[in-house]
Design an enzyme around this catalytic site. Structure first.
Site, PDB file in Angstrom:
ATOM      1  N   SER A  68      -4.441   4.108  -4.049  1.00 54.21           N
ATOM      2  CA  SER A  68      -4.087   5.528  -3.932  1.00 54.21           C
ATOM      3  C   SER A  68      -5.277   6.451  -3.671  1.00 54.21           C
ATOM      4  CB  SER A  68      -3.342   5.994  -5.187  1.00 54.21           C
ATOM      5  OG  SER A  68      -2.026   5.493  -5.195  1.00 54.21           O
ATOM      6  N   LYS A  71      -5.260   8.072  -0.360  1.00 54.27           N
ATOM      7  CA  LYS A  71      -4.395   9.224  -0.090  1.00 54.27           C
ATOM      8  C   LYS A  71      -5.197  10.503   0.141  1.00 54.27           C
ATOM      9  CE  LYS A  71      -0.682   7.234  -2.887  1.00 54.27           C
ATOM     10  NZ  LYS A  71       0.047   7.297  -4.167  1.00 54.27           N
ATOM     11  N   TYR A 196       0.700   2.853   5.896  1.00 52.97           N
ATOM     12  CA  TYR A 196       0.483   3.124   4.468  1.00 52.97           C
ATOM     13  C   TYR A 196      -0.076   1.895   3.749  1.00 52.97           C
ATOM     14  CZ  TYR A 196       1.475   4.248  -0.393  1.00 52.97           C
ATOM     15  OH  TYR A 196       1.371   4.452  -1.745  1.00 52.97           O
ATOM     16  N   TYR A 248      -2.444  10.824 -11.284  1.00 52.93           N
ATOM     17  CA  TYR A 248      -1.026  10.586 -11.534  1.00 52.93           C
ATOM     18  C   TYR A 248      -0.496  11.636 -12.523  1.00 52.93           C
ATOM     19  CZ  TYR A 248      -2.233   6.178  -9.250  1.00 52.93           C
ATOM     20  OH  TYR A 248      -2.697   5.243  -8.365  1.00 52.93           O
ATOM     21  N   VAL A 266      -4.624   2.019  -8.385  1.00 56.61           N
ATOM     22  CA  VAL A 266      -4.231   0.987  -9.337  1.00 56.61           C
ATOM     23  C   VAL A 266      -5.104  -0.262  -9.274  1.00 56.61           C
ATOM     24  CG1 VAL A 266      -1.854   1.783  -9.558  1.00 56.61           C
ATOM     25  CG2 VAL A 266      -2.437   0.099  -7.791  1.00 56.61           C
TER      26      VAL A 266
END
Length: 312
Positions: A68, A71, A196, A248, A266
């Site tokens: 992530s 992102k 992705y 998160y 993660v």
């Protein structure tokens, strides 16, 4: 090297060893098979300063996938490609308070677009905005963007992690098809997911993260070579999202306890920014229940308190 950085270099190994002990309170992500073999008690941190300072401590030969953390950079690339209007027609600007892979708000809230670009649904929508004729071309543009910012042309994908992400991505496929049904996702679902999954599987180390974070700390420019990659306003957008959504649904807690823009993944990585001062890369594969590196968060909290890093 200034006294500040000399002190950091002297004290950092002890801080790392103290934070390493809390790794036992977390677990390595096993729902993606390619991540399950990471060493649970590993911990490393790299810090790169605006004036060329570098300090490292811990298990810094460890490589890991961005997950992530990518992102942040897919958002920046999408802003460069599609502008603010294009990006924010597909995603919102608000935190959710839900798990990063939740589908709940997509169904409950009109118009059904993701609340922000850092939850999985938002990142999938953002991946569709990266320019390119094919998924391969889009993925290559993303990889080249990371290579430029990290100043390393050898960075590539971890194929094992990519395959395991693709093979186990039932929730992400559900999110993507829901976005397609809502009209948020215009592109082909599988083509978008390919982009992705590829961005999440880009393999780096903490030095790479620190160099990329340094560009963000310096308003979009690399202070070592003077090259500017990202408009300052887009960097401000990315840093704002990191503060509000980057950890998160523990982002508010992290803002209070650490107080700097950060994005976790993660695999146990954390990219953190001290605007105008330094970029930071951390990895500790054992995660807490919110999906953040338990030792990495502990270490950043201890260092922020010791060196007064909070931007608030």
């Amino acid at each position: 090297m200034t006294t500040y950085w000399q002190q950091l270099r002297r004290e950092l190994p002890q801080w790392v060893e103290e934070s390493r002990t809390v790794s036992q309170d977390g677990e390595v992500a096993s729902y993606i098979p390619g991540l399950a073999s990471a060493p649970k008690d590993a911990l490393c941190i790299s810090l790169f300063g605006i004036q060329g300072e570098q300090v490292h401590a811990g298990d810094c030969k460890l490589t890991f996938t961005m997950q992530s953390i990518s992102k942040v950079f897919s958002l920046l690339l999408a802003l460069l490609d599609s502008g603010e209007a294009g990006v924010f027609s597909k995603v919102g600007m608000e935190p959710t308070g839900d798990d990063f892979n939740s589908i709940l708000k997509l169904e409950l809230v009109d118009p059904g677009k993701p609340f922000n670009p850092f939850i999985n649904a938002g990142a999938i929508a953002i991946a569709s905005l990266i320019e390119g004729e094919t998924p391969q071309e889009k993925s290559m543009r993303m990889l080249e963007f990371i290579r430029e910012l990290a100043d390393d042309p050898t960075i590539t994908w971890n194929e094992e992690v990519y395959q395991s992400e693709r093979d186990t991505a039932h929730r992400n496929r559900s999110l993507a098809y829901f976005l397609k049904d809502n009209g948020v996702l215009q592109a082909d679902v599988e083509d978008t997911l390919e982009v992705y999954f590829r961005q999440c599987a880009i393999e780096v180390n903490t030095d790479h993260l620190a160099r990329m974070a340094l560009v963000l700390a310096n308003g979009g420019c690399n202070p070592q070579n003077g090259r500017c990659y990202i408009p300052k306003h887009y960097v401000q957008i990315a840093n704002s999202f990191m503060v509000t959504c980057g950890m998160y649904n523990a982002s508010g807690e992290f803002a209070i306890q650490v107080g700097i823009p950060a994005k976790s993944g993660v695999s146990g990585g954390i990219l953190a920014v001290i605007p105008g001062k330094m970029g930071i890369g951390v990895v500790g594969p054992a995660l807490n229940k919110k999906g953040n590196s338990v030792a990495g968060v502990h270490l950043l909290g201890a260092l922020s308190e010791r060196y007064d890093w909070s931007i608030f």
